[in-house]
Scaffold this active site. Structure first.
Site, PDB file in Angstrom:
ATOM      1  CB  CYS A 293      -0.952   0.018   1.199  1.00  0.00           C
ATOM      2  SG  CYS A 293      -2.139  -1.337   1.162  1.00  0.00           S
TER       3      CYS A 293
ATOM      4  CG  HIS B  44      -2.895   3.808   2.460  1.00  0.00           C
ATOM      5  ND1 HIS B  44      -3.463   3.438   1.258  1.00  0.00           N
ATOM      6  CD2 HIS B  44      -2.879   2.689   3.235  1.00  0.00           C
ATOM      7  CE1 HIS B  44      -3.767   2.147   1.310  1.00  0.00           C
ATOM      8  NE2 HIS B  44      -3.429   1.681   2.491  1.00  0.00           N
TER       9      HIS B  44
ATOM     10  CG  ASN C 251      -6.439  -0.402   1.612  1.00  0.00           C
ATOM     11  OD1 ASN C 251      -5.817   0.006   0.630  1.00  0.00           O
ATOM     12  ND2 ASN C 251      -5.851  -0.880   2.692  1.00  0.00           N
TER      13      ASN C 251
END
Ligand SMILES: CC(C)(COP(=O)(O)OP(=O)(O)OC[C@H]1O[C@@H](n2cnc3c(N)ncnc32)[C@H](O)[C@@H]1OP(=O)(O)O)[C@@H](O)C(=O)NCCC(=O)NCCS
Length: 362
Positions: free
Chosen positions: A111, A251, A281
């Site tokens: 990520c 994020h 996500n």
């Protein structure tokens, strides 16, 4: 001196939606729990591969920069879900774009991958190694989701975002950055059967070895610490005061992690960009999608002081203090689109159900 700046941006979200209510038919969960504990309402499920999502986002970013593909020196695709291990997703994207003068490379920091790629590409432009990079974050993460595991099924989605990083004479760009990793705790967020390190007989016995497995509370704790510390450090290193920060683009993993990071930076919620409710996500794609949407919503002013912060499997993390350029409007628009789909989300997920188990009402 040559200076790198983001001059183009774009996103590509596949149209098929998986809502919290849809998830209620797959696992023991409910909309109230997911909304309260994560901030997510829905996520997208892709009917195409990672490179296709990346190509559309990349075309849109190039159009926003007003650049032809032949001007690109480097196509960098941050992804942990490439279509295949050989060749890289970036090579497929380079060809699909017609970026005939570009090198191509995938970067995997999970990520944190997009921020790693942005920092590395900015450094290459600043150092005079290249003039123009197309930096893309693209994921088909739901391929690795076992929809019988409520700990992961509710969190992740598919999508892509892209930026063009270009050499200019304008001031701005990357002012400070931090890259980090704590591989000692790799097993709190991993997909141990997703590469070449798994015994095929074992994988055949238990397909779920290929899926993402996570110790949620442990990742949560470490994410809050890594995002908070790295963000404050880059602000200080850039010579900014906390009140100088115009926008935090974090994020998008859990709205409670984002809130904790914002509190650490003493930021007013109006200075924090959040779109997790719509996409969940999307790993390496969250930050370029969020930046694109922040620009579209005119929340990035000319010369804005932006903090980017991310964490992910590894455990990896990254943060950047970034001064945006004077142009916040796109120079052009691309007509690139994904191929059509009927939008039947359970049909798209049938492959996951057949491989990992589960399905509606199971
Ligand atoms: C996964 C996450 C949302 C779970 O939230 P949490 O508040 O930590 O919840 P816990 O795991 O402590 O579980 C609390 C309770 O909810 C239950 N629960 C867990 N997932 C659930 C779900 N999807 N629906 C309903 N209940 C759920 C648990 O079983 C537990 O029940 P119990 O109290 O009866 O034992 C959270 O830990 C998280 O976001 N972690 C970080 C994950 C992440 O960001 N990963 C990607 C990194 S890039």
């Amino acid at each position: 001196m040559t200076n790198s700046l983001i001059t183009g941006w774009g996103k590509c979200l596949p149209p098929t939606v998986l809502t919290n209510h849809d998830l209620e038919s797959l696992v023991d969960t409910n909309d109230e729990w997911i909304t309260a504990r994560t901030g997510i309402k829905e996520r997208r499920i892709s009917h195409v591969g990672t490179a296709d999502l990346a190509t559309v986002a990349g075309k849109r970013a190039l159009a926003a920069a007003g650049l032809p593909p032949a001007d690109v020196d480097l196509v960098s695709v941050a992804t942990c879900t490439p279509d295949m291990l050989l060749p890289s997703a970036a090579s497929l994207v380079q060809d699909a774009l017609g970026a005939t003068n570009a090198g191509a490379v995938d970067q995997n920091a999970a990520c944190s991958g997009f921020l790693y790629s942005l920092i590395m590409a900015s450094g290459m432009v600043d150092g005079g190694v290249i003039d123009t990079a197309l930096v893309i974050g693209s994921e088909r993460l739901t391929y690795l989701i076992d929809f019988t595991d409520r700990g992961t099924a509710v969190l992740f989605g598919d999508g892509a975002g892209a930026v063009v990083v270009q050499a200019t004479d304008e001031p701005g760009g990357l002012k400070a950055s931090e890259l980090g990793s704590d591989g000692a705790v790799a097993d709190i967020l991993w997909a141990p059967g997703s590469g070449t390190g798994v015994n095929r007989m074992e994988l055949e016995k238990d397909h779920r070895l290929q899926a993402i497995a996570m110790n949620g509370p442990e990742v949560f704790k470490r994410a809050v610490t890594a995002m908070g510390h790295s963000s404050t450090r880059v602000v200080k290193e850039a010579g900014w005061a906390l009140e100088d920060v115009d926008l935090l683009i974090p994020h998008q993993a859990n709205v409670r992690i984002i809130d904790a990071t914002a509190r650490r930076l003493k930021l007013d919620p109006a200075k924090v960009f959040v779109n997790i409710e719509s996409y969940g996500n999307t790993s390496a794609a969250t930050i370029p999608i969020a930046l694109t949407e922040a620009l579209e919503a005119r929340r990035v002013k000319p010369g804005a002081k932006i903090v980017f912060a991310a964490f992910g499997a590894g455990l990896s993390w990254a943060a950047a203090a970034y001064e945006f350029g004077s142009r916040t409007e796109p120079l052009g628009e691309s007509d690139a689109e994904l191929p059509p789909t009927d939008g039947d989300v359970m049909r798209l997920l049938a492959d996951n159900f057949a491989y990992y188990g589960g399905g509606p009402g199971s």
